[in-house]
Every structure is written in structure tokens, then in C-alpha cells.
Design an enzyme around this catalytic site. Structure first.
Site, short mmCIF file in Angstrom:
data_model
loop_
_atom_site.label_atom_id
_atom_site.label_comp_id
_atom_site.label_asym_id
_atom_site.label_seq_id
_atom_site.Cartn_x
_atom_site.Cartn_y
_atom_site.Cartn_z
N LEU A 157 0.88 -1.16 0.00
CA LEU A 157 0.00 0.00 0.00
C LEU A 157 0.92 1.21 0.00
O LEU A 157 1.79 1.34 0.88
CB LEU A 157 -0.92 0.01 1.23
N ASP A 158 0.75 2.09 -0.97
CA ASP A 158 1.69 3.19 -1.18
C ASP A 158 1.88 4.04 0.07
O ASP A 158 0.98 4.16 0.90
CB ASP A 158 1.22 4.08 -2.33
N PHE A 159 3.05 4.67 0.15
CA PHE A 159 3.43 5.51 1.28
C PHE A 159 2.38 6.58 1.56
O PHE A 159 2.04 6.85 2.72
CB PHE A 159 4.79 6.16 0.96
N ASP A 160 1.85 7.21 0.51
CA ASP A 160 0.89 8.29 0.70
C ASP A 160 -0.56 7.83 0.60
O ASP A 160 -1.48 8.65 0.53
CB ASP A 160 1.14 9.44 -0.28
N SER A 161 -0.78 6.51 0.62
CA SER A 161 -2.14 5.97 0.69
C SER A 161 -2.39 5.47 2.11
O SER A 161 -1.47 5.35 2.91
CB SER A 161 -2.32 4.82 -0.31
#
Length: 285
Positions: free
Chosen positions: A104-108
Site C-alpha cells: 500500500l503506497d506511502f501516501d495511501s
């Protein structure tokens, strides 16, 4: 009894079988002092198996945890050298060796499954199984019907890859933007954001709310909970029974969110001692 080396490593909580294959390919695994090879078998009860010089211990009790990953937290166990950012492992206060399933992406933000069950991780992440992942996606503009239809059919990204068909529907308006509900069966890095950029729909926020049969529910950012037996069975595809919702969520206090990979629960002590404790709160059904 001899078993595939990557299976032994996965059962010891070192990641999915694919992750463990990478460890073997990198030359980090040894069996009885010899560098291991892909496809090699070993008997974990008699062979000395090491990773980076550390001997693999017998498999731990399986642990399954649902975490609401906040934004700006890495979905990994340990960051690269020199990277001081927090990881999902910093947020979960249990002593077992856990790893996140998938990315899960860093900014998600949103649902991340933490476990030491390598077989389940393999089942949930391997493309051949096609497990659904559901997201709430806030885009900066109101999409028109053509943009939604293109997203549903598949979008050709910059590297030439065409995304698989996805379920996309409008959920609610948010000022000049719009919340969408997106259900996918694949998970390439930053895929949703790339699709949004291609369709001229800048993505403002992404919240993952479901992985297969597992739902985020009422967990708030930074909170985590242990899965119920029914949830584990459903994730493994062994039962269609209704999922019983859990009662308790946990959160580590800010001072306890260090990069230690083995944190144990302690009984409350006076504030002057400087010790922290796991806090519990009731999650409303």
C-alpha cells in the site's frame, strides 16, 4: 521430512514464498553452511538453516492482524538504510515476527493485513488467485461517463501495460472533487494514481477498505486488531459463513511507535516510570 526451502522460510514468518525466493536468489540463505539454491529442499528438524547468519527458529504460532495504515507510513518491516520513516511494523505491538501482505503506497491509507503466515500471503498476493481489493478514491474533478468507462475497461499506462477491467462507481461529491469506489483484482505500484493522471482525474486520496473478504470496518488510522477465527477461515477460502465482527482495537501511544520489531504488552505503570502501554478502545459495531 524435507520441504521446499522457500516454504520453510515462509512458515518461519520471513515473508511470502515469493519473498523467500528472493532471499535465496540473493545468496542470503544457507543450509548447513552452504549457500542455498532455488528449488532446494531441507528437513527443518535436522538441517541448520540461516538467513544473513541468523538461524531460523521453529515456526511461530500464526498471527493475523488488520491494521489501518495511516498516510506517510511505509508498508514494509524495515526501511532501507538511512530511511527514518515509520513502517507498519512500528505500529503493531506484538512480539511475533510479522510482515505486511502485499503493498500500500506511502501516501495511501487503509487496510493492511499483517501476519507470519507465508502460505496465506502467497494465496492473497499471487496474481493467479485474483483476490479483490476495494478502495475509496477521491479525485480532484467530477469524472464524466467516458472517463469512468475507460477506467472500467482498462487503461494503457506509460510502460505500455494495460490495466485489467475494474469496477468503478461514483460514491459521493466532495466539493469540486468526487469520491469513487474502485474494486480491482491486481495491484501494481501506484496504479490508481497513474490511471487518474492518464484520465485527467488527479487523485487526492486513496483509502483501502477491503482485501478479499477482510474489511477495514471502524478501525481508525493507526489502530489494529486481531482477526477472528471466522475471518481467517474466510480469507483462506474455506468457509462462506458470515464474518463475526471483532470487539477490540489497539493503538500504540506515540512514544511507543519506535522501530523495534519485537514489542510486548506490559501492565500499566505510574507515568513517572516513562513506560508506555498499549491502549484499548471499543469499536462500535
Amino acid at each position: 521430512m524435507e520441504e521446499r526451502l522457500q516454504k520453510i522460510l515462509a512458515q518461519a514468518g520471513l515473508g511470502s514464498r515469493r519473498d523467500c525466493e528472493e532471499l535465496i536468489l540473493a545468496g542470503r540463505v544457507r543450509v548447513d553452511g552452504q549457500v542455498a539454491k532455488i528449488g532446494q529442499k531441507a528437513d527443518p528438524t535436522t538441517a541448520k538453516i540461516t538467513v544473513d547468519g541468523r538461524e531460523i527458529k521453529p515456526p511461530e504460532q500464526k498471527v493475523y492482524i488488520a491494521l489501518h495504515k495511516p498516510r506517510y507510513v511505509l508498508t514494509t518491516v524495515e526501511p532501507e538504510a538511512g530511511d527514518t520513516r515509520r513502517t507498519v511494523r512500528d505500529l503493531v505491538g506484538v512480539p511475533e515476527r510479522l510482515f505486511p501482505v502485499g503493498r500500500l503506497d506511502f501516501d495511501s491509507e487503509g487496510l493492511v493485513l499483517m501476519t507470519n503466515d507465508g502460505d496465506l500471503a502467497q494465496k492473497l498476493t499471487h496474481p493467479s488467485h485474483g483476490h479483490e481489493k476495494e478502495y475509496r478514491v477521491l479525485v480532484a474533478r467530477h469524472p464524466d461517463q467516458e472517463q469512468l468507462d475507460i477506467w472500467r475497461r482498462g487503461v494503457v499506462l506509460d510502460d505500455g501495460y494495460k490495466t485489467q477491467p475494474a469496477e468503478v462507481r461514483v460514491e459521493s461529491q466532495a466539493g469540486k472533487g468526487m469520491w469513487l469506489r474502485v474494486i480491482m483484482r491486481e495491484g501494481r505500484k501506484r496504479q490508481i494514481r497513474e490511471i487518474g493522471a492518464k484520465l485527467n482525474l488527479p487523485v487526492v486520496r486513496i483509502v483501502r477498505v477491503r482485501i478479499g473478504t477482510l474489511r477495514l470496518g471502524n478501525l481508525k488510522p493507526g489502530e489494529w486488531r486481531v482477526l477472528t477465527p471466522e475471518e481467517v477461515i474466510a480469507l483462506k477460502g474455506q468457509s462462506p459463513r458470515p464474518i463475526r465482527r471483532p470487539q477490540t482495537a489497539h493503538r500504540l501511544p506515540p512514544k511507543a511507535m519506535t522501530r523495534a520489531t519485537s514489542v510486548t504488552e506490559r501492565k500499566p505503570k505510574p507515568a513517572a516510570s516513562g513506560n508506555t502501554k498499549l491502549q484499548q478502545k471499543t469499536v462500535k459495531k
